[in-house]
Design an enzyme around this catalytic site. Structure first.
Site, mmCIF file in Angstrom:
data_model
loop_
_atom_site.group_PDB
_atom_site.id
_atom_site.type_symbol
_atom_site.label_atom_id
_atom_site.label_comp_id
_atom_site.label_asym_id
_atom_site.label_seq_id
_atom_site.Cartn_x
_atom_site.Cartn_y
_atom_site.Cartn_z
ATOM 1 N N ASN A 22 38.609 28.305 40.583
ATOM 2 C CA ASN A 22 39.020 27.511 39.410
ATOM 3 C C ASN A 22 40.163 26.570 39.769
ATOM 4 O O ASN A 22 40.235 25.446 39.268
ATOM 5 C CB ASN A 22 39.422 28.420 38.252
ATOM 6 C CG ASN A 22 38.224 28.926 37.475
ATOM 7 O OD1 ASN A 22 37.573 28.150 36.785
ATOM 8 N ND2 ASN A 22 37.902 30.204 37.609
ATOM 9 N N MET A 95 46.285 37.939 38.154
ATOM 10 C CA MET A 95 46.051 39.336 37.795
ATOM 11 C C MET A 95 47.296 40.079 37.299
ATOM 12 O O MET A 95 47.325 41.309 37.308
ATOM 13 C CB MET A 95 45.433 40.088 38.983
ATOM 14 C CG MET A 95 44.110 39.520 39.444
ATOM 15 S SD MET A 95 42.891 39.415 38.112
ATOM 16 C CE MET A 95 42.386 41.124 38.040
ATOM 17 N N ILE A 97 50.134 40.542 34.094
ATOM 18 C CA ILE A 97 50.329 40.239 32.674
ATOM 19 C C ILE A 97 51.747 39.728 32.479
ATOM 20 O O ILE A 97 52.722 40.399 32.858
ATOM 21 C CB ILE A 97 50.052 41.492 31.822
ATOM 22 C CG1 ILE A 97 48.570 41.874 31.966
ATOM 23 C CG2 ILE A 97 50.399 41.233 30.349
ATOM 24 C CD1 ILE A 97 48.185 43.185 31.333
ATOM 25 N N ASN A 112 44.535 30.124 29.705
ATOM 26 C CA ASN A 112 43.880 31.097 30.584
ATOM 27 C C ASN A 112 42.378 30.914 30.499
ATOM 28 O O ASN A 112 41.859 30.460 29.483
ATOM 29 C CB ASN A 112 44.250 32.520 30.155
ATOM 30 C CG ASN A 112 43.651 33.565 31.085
ATOM 31 O OD1 ASN A 112 43.617 33.378 32.320
ATOM 32 N ND2 ASN A 112 43.163 34.668 30.537
ATOM 33 N N HIS A 114 38.845 33.182 30.909
ATOM 34 C CA HIS A 114 38.417 34.587 30.937
ATOM 35 C C HIS A 114 36.888 34.638 31.033
ATOM 36 O O HIS A 114 36.198 33.908 30.317
ATOM 37 C CB HIS A 114 38.899 35.289 29.659
ATOM 38 C CG HIS A 114 38.590 36.745 29.660
ATOM 39 N ND1 HIS A 114 39.325 37.662 30.388
ATOM 40 C CD2 HIS A 114 37.595 37.453 29.058
ATOM 41 C CE1 HIS A 114 38.812 38.862 30.216
ATOM 42 N NE2 HIS A 114 37.764 38.770 29.420
HETATM 43 C C1 GRF Z 1 37.456 34.018 37.079
HETATM 44 O O1 GRF Z 1 36.254 34.647 36.737
HETATM 45 C C2 GRF Z 1 38.358 33.930 35.880
HETATM 46 O O2 GRF Z 1 37.678 33.780 34.680
HETATM 47 C C3 GRF Z 1 39.035 35.281 35.912
HETATM 48 O O3 GRF Z 1 39.243 35.546 37.285
HETATM 49 C C4 GRF Z 1 38.275 34.846 38.068
HETATM 50 C C5 GRF Z 1 39.029 34.009 39.045
HETATM 51 O O4 GRF Z 1 38.189 33.367 39.963
HETATM 52 N N1 GRF Z 1 40.228 35.277 35.100
HETATM 53 P P1 GRF Z 1 38.782 32.269 40.956
HETATM 54 O O5 GRF Z 1 39.967 32.900 41.670
HETATM 55 O O6 GRF Z 1 39.167 31.077 40.146
HETATM 56 O O7 GRF Z 1 37.656 31.986 41.917
#
Ligand code: GRF
Length: 193
Positions: A22, A95, A97, A112, A114
């Site tokens: 992402n 990861m 909070i 965020n 999800h």
């Molecule tokens: C994604 O599925 C996101 O929705 C979740 O963690 C994953 C992260 O993937 N929160 P990346 O590190 O962006 O490849």
């Protein structure tokens, strides 16, 4: 949301813990003329996060923050954000909070992504839970971050079909491909309001 666009792009920090796919899609988006954001800082709690390589490739400043003591970690992050004049935070597979106090400092300015259709499947193992429940579809959500886990106001969602042959891995891949489109779309949406 009290953010001004002006002539400059909105200085953004991306928080990651892992692969950073992402992050990569957001960096690519940020380089487009239509993007309201620039990516100025990458924050991670994980010195082994694969996504850190995008900091090197795209010459973006990276900060690795040890979260053994969350209070100290968050103070260090706030200092970095201030130093870099960061106006928006995008969590992307981060990861940890964040505390209420941290969120208060960036109220309405933390997003965020999800991997489920919230409010369904907050927390972890979303794909496995959707398959176990024999759901016909799942998806992904971009939302504002508030003090409760995966609970802030939803900005955009994208639905993805689940077929009989799907496994948590195959579903993860399909949803991730949609996440890469949804996060930029959600950013465009909030800044065109
Ligand atoms: C994604 O599925 C996101 O929705 C979740 O963690 C994953 C992260 O993937 N929160 P990346 O590190 O962006 O490849």
């Amino acid at each position: 949301m009290v953010l001004s666009i002006g002539t400059n792009k909105i200085k953004t920090a991306i928080f990651i813990s892992g692969t950073g796919s992402n992050l990569k899609s957001l960096i690519k988006f940020s380089k487009l003329k239509k993007s309201p954001i620039s990516i100025n800082l990458i924050i991670t709690n994980n010195k082994l996060a694969k996504g850190l390589k995008y900091g090197i490739i795209f010459k973006i400043q990276k900060k690795i923050i040890n979260f053994k003591n969350k209070d100290i970690a968050e103070k260090k992050i706030l200092k970095e954000l201030k130093k870099n004049k960061i106006e928006l935070i995008c969590l992307a597979g981060f990861m940890k909070i964040l505390s209420k106090n941290f969120i208060k400092n960036f109220k309405g300015k933390i997003l965020n992504i999800h991997p489920s259709l919230l409010p369904k499947y907050k927390g972890l193992n979303t794909h496995q839970r959707a398959i176990e429940n024999k759901d016909k579809y799942s998806g992904c959500t971009v939302h504002f971050v508030d003090a409760k886990l995966d609970s802030g106001k939803i900005i955009l969602q994208k639905r993805v079909n689940i077929y009989k042959k799907d496994t948590p891995d195959s579903l993860e891949k399909k949803i991730l491909a949609q996440e890469h489109k949804l996060y930029p779309k959600a950013i465009l949406k909030i800044f065109s309001l």
